[in-house]
Write a protein that holds these residues in place. Structure first.
Motif, PDB file in Angstrom:
ATOM      1  N   GLY A  55       0.782  -1.228   0.000  1.00 57.05           N
ATOM      2  CA  GLY A  55       0.000   0.000   0.000  1.00 57.05           C
ATOM      3  C   GLY A  55       0.816   1.281   0.000  1.00 57.05           C
ATOM      4  O   GLY A  55       0.256   2.368   0.149  1.00 57.05           O
ATOM      5  N   CYS A  56       2.123   1.155  -0.184  1.00 61.02           N
ATOM      6  CA  CYS A  56       2.957   2.357  -0.179  1.00 61.02           C
ATOM      7  C   CYS A  56       2.523   3.312  -1.295  1.00 61.02           C
ATOM      8  O   CYS A  56       2.347   2.905  -2.439  1.00 61.02           O
ATOM      9  CB  CYS A  56       4.434   1.991  -0.350  1.00 61.02           C
ATOM     10  N   GLY A  57       2.345   4.556  -0.925  1.00 62.88           N
ATOM     11  CA  GLY A  57       1.973   5.589  -1.883  1.00 62.88           C
ATOM     12  C   GLY A  57       0.488   5.900  -1.911  1.00 62.88           C
ATOM     13  O   GLY A  57       0.077   6.846  -2.585  1.00 62.88           O
ATOM     14  N   LEU A  58      -0.339   5.149  -1.183  1.00 63.90           N
ATOM     15  CA  LEU A  58      -1.785   5.371  -1.285  1.00 63.90           C
ATOM     16  C   LEU A  58      -2.237   6.694  -0.664  1.00 63.90           C
ATOM     17  O   LEU A  58      -3.188   7.308  -1.146  1.00 63.90           O
ATOM     18  CB  LEU A  58      -2.549   4.194  -0.674  1.00 63.90           C
ATOM     19  N   THR A  59      -1.561   7.149   0.395  1.00 65.07           N
ATOM     20  CA  THR A  59      -1.914   8.454   0.963  1.00 65.07           C
ATOM     21  C   THR A  59      -1.600   9.552  -0.049  1.00 65.07           C
ATOM     22  O   THR A  59      -2.400  10.462  -0.268  1.00 65.07           O
ATOM     23  CB  THR A  59      -1.143   8.702   2.271  1.00 65.07           C
ATOM     24  N   ARG A  60      -0.432   9.445  -0.697  1.00 69.49           N
ATOM     25  CA  ARG A  60      -0.071  10.420  -1.726  1.00 69.49           C
ATOM     26  C   ARG A  60      -1.031  10.354  -2.902  1.00 69.49           C
ATOM     27  O   ARG A  60      -1.389  11.382  -3.481  1.00 69.49           O
ATOM     28  CB  ARG A  60       1.369  10.184  -2.197  1.00 69.49           C
ATOM     29  N   VAL A  61      -1.459   9.156  -3.253  1.00 68.41           N
ATOM     30  CA  VAL A  61      -2.423   9.003  -4.352  1.00 68.41           C
ATOM     31  C   VAL A  61      -3.710   9.738  -4.020  1.00 68.41           C
ATOM     32  O   VAL A  61      -4.229  10.516  -4.833  1.00 68.41           O
ATOM     33  CB  VAL A  61      -2.718   7.509  -4.643  1.00 68.41           C
ATOM     34  N   ALA A  62      -4.269   9.490  -2.835  1.00 67.02           N
ATOM     35  CA  ALA A  62      -5.528  10.137  -2.449  1.00 67.02           C
ATOM     36  C   ALA A  62      -5.375  11.655  -2.449  1.00 67.02           C
ATOM     37  O   ALA A  62      -6.235  12.376  -2.976  1.00 67.02           O
ATOM     38  CB  ALA A  62      -5.977   9.644  -1.077  1.00 67.02           C
ATOM     39  N   ASP A  63      -4.279  12.148  -1.886  1.00 72.69           N
ATOM     40  CA  ASP A  63      -4.039  13.585  -1.840  1.00 72.69           C
ATOM     41  C   ASP A  63      -3.915  14.161  -3.250  1.00 72.69           C
ATOM     42  O   ASP A  63      -4.524  15.188  -3.567  1.00 72.69           O
ATOM     43  CB  ASP A  63      -2.766  13.866  -1.035  1.00 72.69           C
ATOM     44  N   ARG A  64      -3.168  13.509  -4.101  1.00 72.05           N
ATOM     45  CA  ARG A  64      -2.943  14.035  -5.445  1.00 72.05           C
ATOM     46  C   ARG A  64      -4.187  13.938  -6.326  1.00 72.05           C
ATOM     47  O   ARG A  64      -4.456  14.847  -7.113  1.00 72.05           O
ATOM     48  CB  ARG A  64      -1.751  13.334  -6.079  1.00 72.05           C
ATOM     49  N   HIS A  67      -6.479  16.654  -5.419  1.00 69.68           N
ATOM     50  CA  HIS A  67      -6.006  17.947  -5.929  1.00 69.68           C
ATOM     51  C   HIS A  67      -5.873  17.953  -7.455  1.00 69.68           C
ATOM     52  O   HIS A  67      -5.271  18.855  -8.025  1.00 69.68           O
ATOM     53  CB  HIS A  67      -4.661  18.305  -5.289  1.00 69.68           C
ATOM     54  N   LEU A  68      -6.410  16.914  -8.098  1.00 70.97           N
ATOM     55  CA  LEU A  68      -6.431  16.770  -9.561  1.00 70.97           C
ATOM     56  C   LEU A  68      -5.035  16.662 -10.177  1.00 70.97           C
ATOM     57  O   LEU A  68      -4.831  17.007 -11.332  1.00 70.97           O
ATOM     58  CB  LEU A  68      -7.228  17.906 -10.212  1.00 70.97           C
ATOM     59  N   ASN A  69      -4.079  16.160  -9.411  1.00 63.78           N
ATOM     60  CA  ASN A  69      -2.719  15.916  -9.906  1.00 63.78           C
ATOM     61  C   ASN A  69      -2.627  14.435 -10.277  1.00 63.78           C
ATOM     62  O   ASN A  69      -2.061  13.620  -9.538  1.00 63.78           O
ATOM     63  CB  ASN A  69      -1.694  16.289  -8.842  1.00 63.78           C
ATOM     64  N   PHE A  70      -3.178  14.072 -11.421  1.00 60.43           N
ATOM     65  CA  PHE A  70      -3.280  12.661 -11.797  1.00 60.43           C
ATOM     66  C   PHE A  70      -1.922  12.064 -12.158  1.00 60.43           C
ATOM     67  O   PHE A  70      -1.660  10.904 -11.862  1.00 60.43           O
ATOM     68  CB  PHE A  70      -4.275  12.489 -12.943  1.00 60.43           C
ATOM     69  N   ALA A  71      -1.057  12.846 -12.775  1.00 56.49           N
ATOM     70  CA  ALA A  71       0.278  12.339 -13.122  1.00 56.49           C
ATOM     71  C   ALA A  71       1.080  12.037 -11.851  1.00 56.49           C
ATOM     72  O   ALA A  71       1.759  11.006 -11.770  1.00 56.49           O
ATOM     73  CB  ALA A  71       1.020  13.336 -13.998  1.00 56.49           C
ATOM     74  N   THR A  81      -4.076   4.775  -8.036  1.00 52.93           N
ATOM     75  CA  THR A  81      -4.691   5.855  -8.809  1.00 52.93           C
ATOM     76  C   THR A  81      -5.959   5.368  -9.492  1.00 52.93           C
ATOM     77  O   THR A  81      -6.984   6.050  -9.481  1.00 52.93           O
ATOM     78  CB  THR A  81      -3.692   6.399  -9.846  1.00 52.93           C
ATOM     79  N   VAL A  82      -5.896   4.169 -10.065  1.00 54.70           N
ATOM     80  CA  VAL A  82      -7.091   3.595 -10.695  1.00 54.70           C
ATOM     81  C   VAL A  82      -8.200   3.422  -9.656  1.00 54.70           C
ATOM     82  O   VAL A  82      -9.362   3.733  -9.914  1.00 54.70           O
ATOM     83  CB  VAL A  82      -6.754   2.253 -11.387  1.00 54.70           C
ATOM     84  N   ALA A  83      -7.841   2.948  -8.460  1.00 56.61           N
ATOM     85  CA  ALA A  83      -8.834   2.768  -7.402  1.00 56.61           C
ATOM     86  C   ALA A  83      -9.432   4.113  -6.967  1.00 56.61           C
ATOM     87  O   ALA A  83     -10.652   4.225  -6.778  1.00 56.61           O
ATOM     88  CB  ALA A  83      -8.209   2.063  -6.205  1.00 56.61           C
ATOM     89  N   ALA A  84      -8.598   5.135  -6.818  1.00 59.79           N
ATOM     90  CA  ALA A  84      -9.099   6.454  -6.416  1.00 59.79           C
ATOM     91  C   ALA A  84     -10.035   7.030  -7.472  1.00 59.79           C
ATOM     92  O   ALA A  84     -11.075   7.611  -7.146  1.00 59.79           O
ATOM     93  CB  ALA A  84      -7.936   7.407  -6.151  1.00 59.79           C
ATOM     94  N   LEU A  85      -9.685   6.859  -8.741  1.00 60.13           N
ATOM     95  CA  LEU A  85     -10.559   7.340  -9.811  1.00 60.13           C
ATOM     96  C   LEU A  85     -11.857   6.539  -9.866  1.00 60.13           C
ATOM     97  O   LEU A  85     -12.918   7.080 -10.177  1.00 60.13           O
ATOM     98  CB  LEU A  85      -9.822   7.301 -11.151  1.00 60.13           C
TER      99      LEU A  85
END
Length: 143
Positions: A55-64, A67-71, A81-85
């Protein structure tokens, strides 16, 4: 695979639960700096061993994503990212369903199809984890 379309309704179901969870999660990610206000927030495995967890990076994924920072979200964890979308899509579907009584298609898979879905999910998880490990431990391989 069998897909059925029920009559228009406002019956609260799993899709609506996923939509509400997505809404709350993305709002928290957007307005609450969780990683900064909770002192023990972070990956214990990565801090002790240097190796990332699944799960590393999931907090950053949710935050980004919030904030519409998909890249940037994709760079942190592609499958996350796919899960958040997906959760963001469920928010839209929930609003359409509960406000406008839009029917939600019901999909039923056979046992054989479920078998292949499980295999595909396992392969996706392993591929995503391999990418996160390479990105974290061997970034020069991606350059």
């Amino acid at each position: 695979m069998k897909v059925t379309l029920p009559k228009p309704n406002r019956t609260f179901g799993l899709t609506d639960v996923l939509g509400l969870v997505g809404l709350v999660g993305l709002l928290i990610a957007r307005y609450v700096p969780v990683a900064k206000i909770i002192p023990f927030w972070g990956c214990a495995l990565r801090e002790t061993t240097g190796w990332p967890c699944f799960g590393c990076g999931l907090t950053r994924v949710a935050d980004r994503v919030a904030h519409l920072n998909f890249a940037g979200a994709w760079d942190a964890n592609p499958l996350g990212t796919v899960a958040a979308l997906f959760f963001a899509l469920m928010v839209v579907v929930t609003v359409l369903h509960l406000v406008f009584a839009m029917p939600i298609p019901q999909v039923r898979l056979s046992p054989r199809e479920w078998h292949w879905v499980r295999i595909a999910a396992a392969l996706l998880l392993l591929t995503n984890y391999a990418w996160v490990v390479v990105k974290t431990k061997f970034p020069y391989l991606l350059a």
